[in-house]
Design an enzyme around this catalytic site. Structure first.
Site, mmCIF file in Angstrom:
data_model
loop_
_atom_site.group_PDB
_atom_site.id
_atom_site.type_symbol
_atom_site.label_atom_id
_atom_site.label_comp_id
_atom_site.label_asym_id
_atom_site.label_seq_id
_atom_site.Cartn_x
_atom_site.Cartn_y
_atom_site.Cartn_z
ATOM 1 N N ASP A 130 48.601 44.315 41.423
ATOM 2 C CA ASP A 130 48.123 45.396 40.560
ATOM 3 C C ASP A 130 48.163 46.667 41.387
ATOM 4 O O ASP A 130 47.307 46.874 42.244
ATOM 5 C CB ASP A 130 46.711 45.076 40.091
ATOM 6 N N ASN B 236 47.898 49.715 40.333
ATOM 7 C CA ASN B 236 47.069 50.782 39.765
ATOM 8 C C ASN B 236 47.812 52.115 39.723
ATOM 9 O O ASN B 236 47.190 53.194 39.810
ATOM 10 C CB ASN B 236 45.730 50.898 40.501
ATOM 11 N N GLU C 268 41.875 40.494 41.725
ATOM 12 C CA GLU C 268 40.516 40.558 41.141
ATOM 13 C C GLU C 268 39.953 39.156 40.919
ATOM 14 O O GLU C 268 39.505 38.819 39.831
ATOM 15 C CB GLU C 268 40.492 41.389 39.852
ATOM 16 N N ASN D 247 46.687 39.771 37.589
ATOM 17 C CA ASN D 247 45.308 40.218 37.789
ATOM 18 C C ASN D 247 44.449 39.475 36.764
ATOM 19 O O ASN D 247 44.558 39.727 35.562
ATOM 20 C CB ASN D 247 45.176 41.734 37.610
ATOM 21 N N ASP E 135 51.293 46.516 36.961
ATOM 22 C CA ASP E 135 51.471 45.319 37.794
ATOM 23 C C ASP E 135 52.966 45.173 38.068
ATOM 24 O O ASP E 135 53.776 45.155 37.140
ATOM 25 C CB ASP E 135 50.945 44.084 37.059
ATOM 26 N N ASP F 50 42.477 41.203 30.957
ATOM 27 C CA ASP F 50 43.086 42.398 30.341
ATOM 28 C C ASP F 50 44.506 42.649 30.885
ATOM 29 O O ASP F 50 45.208 43.523 30.363
ATOM 30 C CB ASP F 50 42.188 43.639 30.477
ATOM 31 N N HIS F 51 44.931 41.895 31.896
ATOM 32 C CA HIS F 51 46.309 41.946 32.407
ATOM 33 C C HIS F 51 47.056 40.664 32.007
ATOM 34 O O HIS F 51 46.441 39.607 31.891
ATOM 35 C CB HIS F 51 46.337 42.019 33.928
#
Length: 259
Positions: free
Chosen positions: A148, A150, A34, A7, A220, A249-250
């Site tokens: 991802d 989530n 994303e 991501n 993930d 941030d991933h």
DNA sequence: ATGGCCTGGGTACCAGGA
């Protein structure tokens, strides 16, 4: 065969780090989430200059998913979007065949869900259900679903479960939805298969020095067909891509198979 | 004190992320 999910939190903002990743790792398939660009904004030329072609589902400023493979691997778009998802325009699912490897891959960005009980949360559960339906349809072919999710599958995948009481990403409903994807698709969680008891986070909040303090989540995943799972030789992250200039941030999650 | 950061859109601040 090296398959990676990442991501990137905007492909245009992250293009230098993505090109760096391709140079360092030479993945056979890179599944992105994303991407946050319109179809016209997708940076196909820069990726092509690095030797990669792409199949993508791009929806503008939110979401967006893509599959990258080296030119000459026979990358072919197989499906855009997921039947039964609440908002098909959100660009959260794309499938591609990689003909030289004989596998299908899917890049997925599961709905975040915002708050328990909200409309987006209901859409998240619906999305997981649609994903399970699709995974079952594909259960007969060698498949890697990466993305991802989530959802943190277990409390082990959360740095401090007490901080997530009443929060999304950790509820039994979400976890059951994700388990159904694996069960109905005949898929295994590659990282968890190789590392049954380890914490292996893939995301840390940008705020508060979360990365350096170890405040992360494993959300993930790479879900691999059982028929391929015996070929897995390693699965892990590259922490370097959460460091340095303008990181996502991933982190990228990497699986290697004997194929 | 329950946030702190980052993105795109658009040019002030907001939605969304997880």
């Amino acid at each position: 065969m090296k398959v990676v999910t990442w991501n990137v939190n905007s492909l245009r903002a992250r293009i230098e780090r993505v090109l760096e990743f391709l140079e360092v790792h030479s993945p056979d398939a890179l599944l992105l989430q994303e991407t946050k660009c319109s179809p016209e904004q997708f940076p196909a030329e820069e990726l092509e200059a690095a030797g990669y072609e792409a199949v993508h589902h791009s929806g503008g400023r939110w979401a967006g998913v893509a599959v990258l493979a080296p030119k000459g691997h026979g990358l072919k778009e197989a499906k855009i979007g997921l039947d039964g998802e609440a908002s098909p325009d959100q660009a959260r699912w794309v499938e591609a065949d990689i003909e030289s490897l004989g596998v299908r891959v899917a890049s997925v960005y599961v709905v975040n869900g915002q708050e328990l009980g909200s409309e987006p949360f209901a859409q998240k559960l619906q999305f997981l259900s649609a994903m399970a339906d699709r995974a079952e349809e594909l259960a007969d072919m060698p498949l890697v679903v990466g993305g991802d999710m989530n959802v943190a599958p277990l409390d082990l995948d959360v740095y401090d479960p007490s901080k997530f009481e009443g929060a999304t990403h950790v509820t039994e409903e979400e976890r059951a939805g994700l388990r159904a994807v694996a069960e109905r698709g005949g898929l295994v969680d590659a990282y968890r298969q190789l590392h049954p008891d380890e914490q292996g986070f893939t995301w840390w909040d940008y705020r508060g020095g979360s990365f350096h303090r170890g405040f992360g989540l494993r959300i993930d995943l790479l879900l691999v067909s059982e028929s391929l799972s015996g070929e897995i030789t390693s699965c892990g992250i590259d922490r370097d891509f959460r460091k340095g200039t303008k990181p996502s941030d991933h982190v990228p999650l990497i699986v290697e198979l004997n194929r």
